[in-house]
Design a protein around this motif. Structure first.
Motif, PDB file in Angstrom:
ATOM      1  N   VAL A   1       0.836  -1.198   0.000  1.00 54.37           N
ATOM      2  CA  VAL A   1       0.000   0.000   0.000  1.00 54.37           C
ATOM      3  C   VAL A   1       0.870   1.246   0.000  1.00 54.37           C
ATOM      4  N   ILE A   2       1.905   1.249   0.845  1.00 56.33           N
ATOM      5  CA  ILE A   2       2.722   2.450   1.062  1.00 56.33           C
ATOM      6  C   ILE A   2       3.548   2.810  -0.160  1.00 56.33           C
ATOM      7  N   VAL A   3       4.225   1.827  -0.762  1.00 56.09           N
ATOM      8  CA  VAL A   3       5.120   2.135  -1.886  1.00 56.09           C
ATOM      9  C   VAL A   3       4.356   2.728  -3.072  1.00 56.09           C
TER      10      VAL A   3
ATOM     11  N   VAL B   1      11.365   3.354  -0.925  1.00 56.81           N
ATOM     12  CA  VAL B   1      11.467   2.041  -0.284  1.00 56.81           C
ATOM     13  C   VAL B   1      11.955   2.185   1.153  1.00 56.81           C
ATOM     14  N   ALA B   2      12.988   3.008   1.381  1.00 57.04           N
ATOM     15  CA  ALA B   2      13.525   3.190   2.725  1.00 57.04           C
ATOM     16  C   ALA B   2      12.497   3.832   3.652  1.00 57.04           C
ATOM     17  N   THR B   3      11.762   4.827   3.150  1.00 54.28           N
ATOM     18  CA  THR B   3      10.718   5.470   3.948  1.00 54.28           C
ATOM     19  C   THR B   3       9.588   4.492   4.250  1.00 54.28           C
ATOM     20  N   SER B   4       9.236   3.669   3.267  1.00 55.99           N
ATOM     21  CA  SER B   4       8.208   2.648   3.476  1.00 55.99           C
ATOM     22  C   SER B   4       8.619   1.671   4.573  1.00 55.99           C
ATOM     23  N   LEU B   5       9.876   1.255   4.579  1.00 54.11           N
ATOM     24  CA  LEU B   5      10.359   0.327   5.606  1.00 54.11           C
ATOM     25  C   LEU B   5      10.272   0.940   7.003  1.00 54.11           C
TER      26      LEU B   5
END
Length: 278
Positions: free
Chosen positions: A183-185, A200-204
Motif C-alpha cells: 500500500v505504502i510504496v 522504499v527506505a521510507t516505506s520500511l
C-alpha cells in the motif's frame, strides 16, 4: 514444544529468504504458511507475521537512516496514522469469522501476486523506454522534494495524501498481519516525486513503526503466541541476512515473477481450503 520451535524457525527462514531474494512482498507469505503448516487461524497468525515483518523492516530502515534517504517526517506522519488504525484492524480480526478473513487475505495475496508479476515483466528490457511525461507527472503529485534540502515541501494536500496511505497500511496490518508495503510504496509513488530508493527506505520505516504498534497491542491483550512468534521472527531475520549475500547474483525480475506465481497458487489454495471447510 521443541518440534513447534523448530518448525516455526524453519517457516520464518522461508519467509526471510524470499524477502531477501525478491526485495519485497515475501513477508505476505507468513500468514498462509502459518495457516497451512501450523493450522493457526488468520487472527492468531497475523501478529506473529507482524513481529517478523517489523523486525525485518527495521533492518532496512536503519540502513536507510544511516544513508540519509529516509524521509523521516513523512514516515512519522504515516506511522502515526497507521498506528491509530492498526488496533481497529486487530479488533475486526478477532471478531470476524476465520472463513471470511481467509477469503479477504487470499484476495489481497492474489492482488499482490498479480501486481508483482506485471511489474517484474515491465522491468525487463524488452523494448526502448518511452520518454516520460515529466511535467505532467510532477504537476499531479502533491508532495514535492525541495531541490536544495532534499525534504518534502509540506502542503495540505501532501499531508492528506500521506496520512490516508498510512491509514490504509495500518488497518491492513492489524487486520491481516501484513506490513502494508504494497500500500505504502504505490501511494508514495503517486503522491511524491521522491526517487525509488527513498520511497522504499521510507516505506520500511513506516512498516517498522506500524508493525510495532500491532505487536504491542496484541501482546498487551495477551493474544501473542510467543512460542511460535519468537523462533519464527528469528528464523526470518537470519535467513534474510544470509539471503542478501546471494541475492545480487540472481535475476531480480525472474525471482519476483517466480514469487508471484507461488503467491498466486497459495491464494488459490486458501480459497480451496475455505470452500472445503464450508
Amino acid at each position: 514444544m521443541e518440534n513447534i520451535v523448530a518448525i516455526s524457525a524453519a517457516l520464518g527462514a522461508v519467509v526471510g529468504l524470499i524477502l531477501a531474494l525478491t526485495g519485497a512482498g515475501g513477508a505476505i507469505l507468513a500468514v498462509p504458511l502459518l495457516l497451512f503448516v501450523l493450522h493457526l487461524s488468520v487472527a492468531a497468525a497475523a501478529p506473529i507475521a507482524l513481529l517478523a515483518v517489523g523486525l525485518s523492516a527495521a533492518v532496512g530502515a536503519l540502513l536507510g537512516l544511516r544513508a540519509g534517504i529516509v524521509r523521516y517526517r513523512a514516515a512519522l506522519l504515516m506511522a502515526v496514522s497507521g498506528t491509530v488504525f492498526s488496533p481497529i484492524g486487530l479488533w475486526f480480526a478477532h471478531r470476524l469469522p476465520n472463513g471470511p478473513l481467509t477469503l479477504l487475505f487470499a484476495a489481497v495475496l492474489a492482488f499482490v501476486a498479480w501486481r508483482m508479476f506485471t511489474q517484474a515483466a515491465a522491468n525487463q528490457p524488452q523494448q526502448p523506454a518511452a520518454t516520460p511525461p515529466a511535467a505532467a507527472g510532477l504537476a499531479a503529485q502533491p508532495c514535492q522534494l525541495d531541490n536544495r534540502s532534499g525534504r518534502f515541501v509540506w502542503t495540505a494536500s501532501c499531508t492528506r495524501a500521506l496520512a490516508l496511505s498510512g491509514v490504509g497500511a495500518g488497518f491492513l496490518s492489524g487486520l491481516l498481519g501484513v506490513g502494508g508495503g504494497f500500500v505504502i510504496v504505490p501511494a508514495l509513488k503517486r503522491a511524491t516525486n521522491a526517487p525509488l530508493h527513498t520511497i522504499v527506505a521510507t516505506s520500511l520505516a513506516v512498516i517498522t513503526l506500524v508493525s510495532a504498534s500491532g505487536v504491542v497491542s496484541t501482546a498487551m491483550a495477551g493474544r501473542m503466541n510467543w512460542q511460535v512468534g519468537v523462533p519464527f521472527a528469528a528464523g526470518a531475520m537470519l535467513a534474510m541476512l544470509g539471503g542478501r549475500l546471494v541475492a545480487s547474483r540472481l535475476s531480480g525480475a525472474r525471482l519476483q515473477q517466480g514469487f508471484a506465481v507461488v503467491a498466486g497458487l497459495i491464494a488459490i489454495g486458501m480459497l480451496a481450503k475455505v470452500a472445503m471447510a464450508a
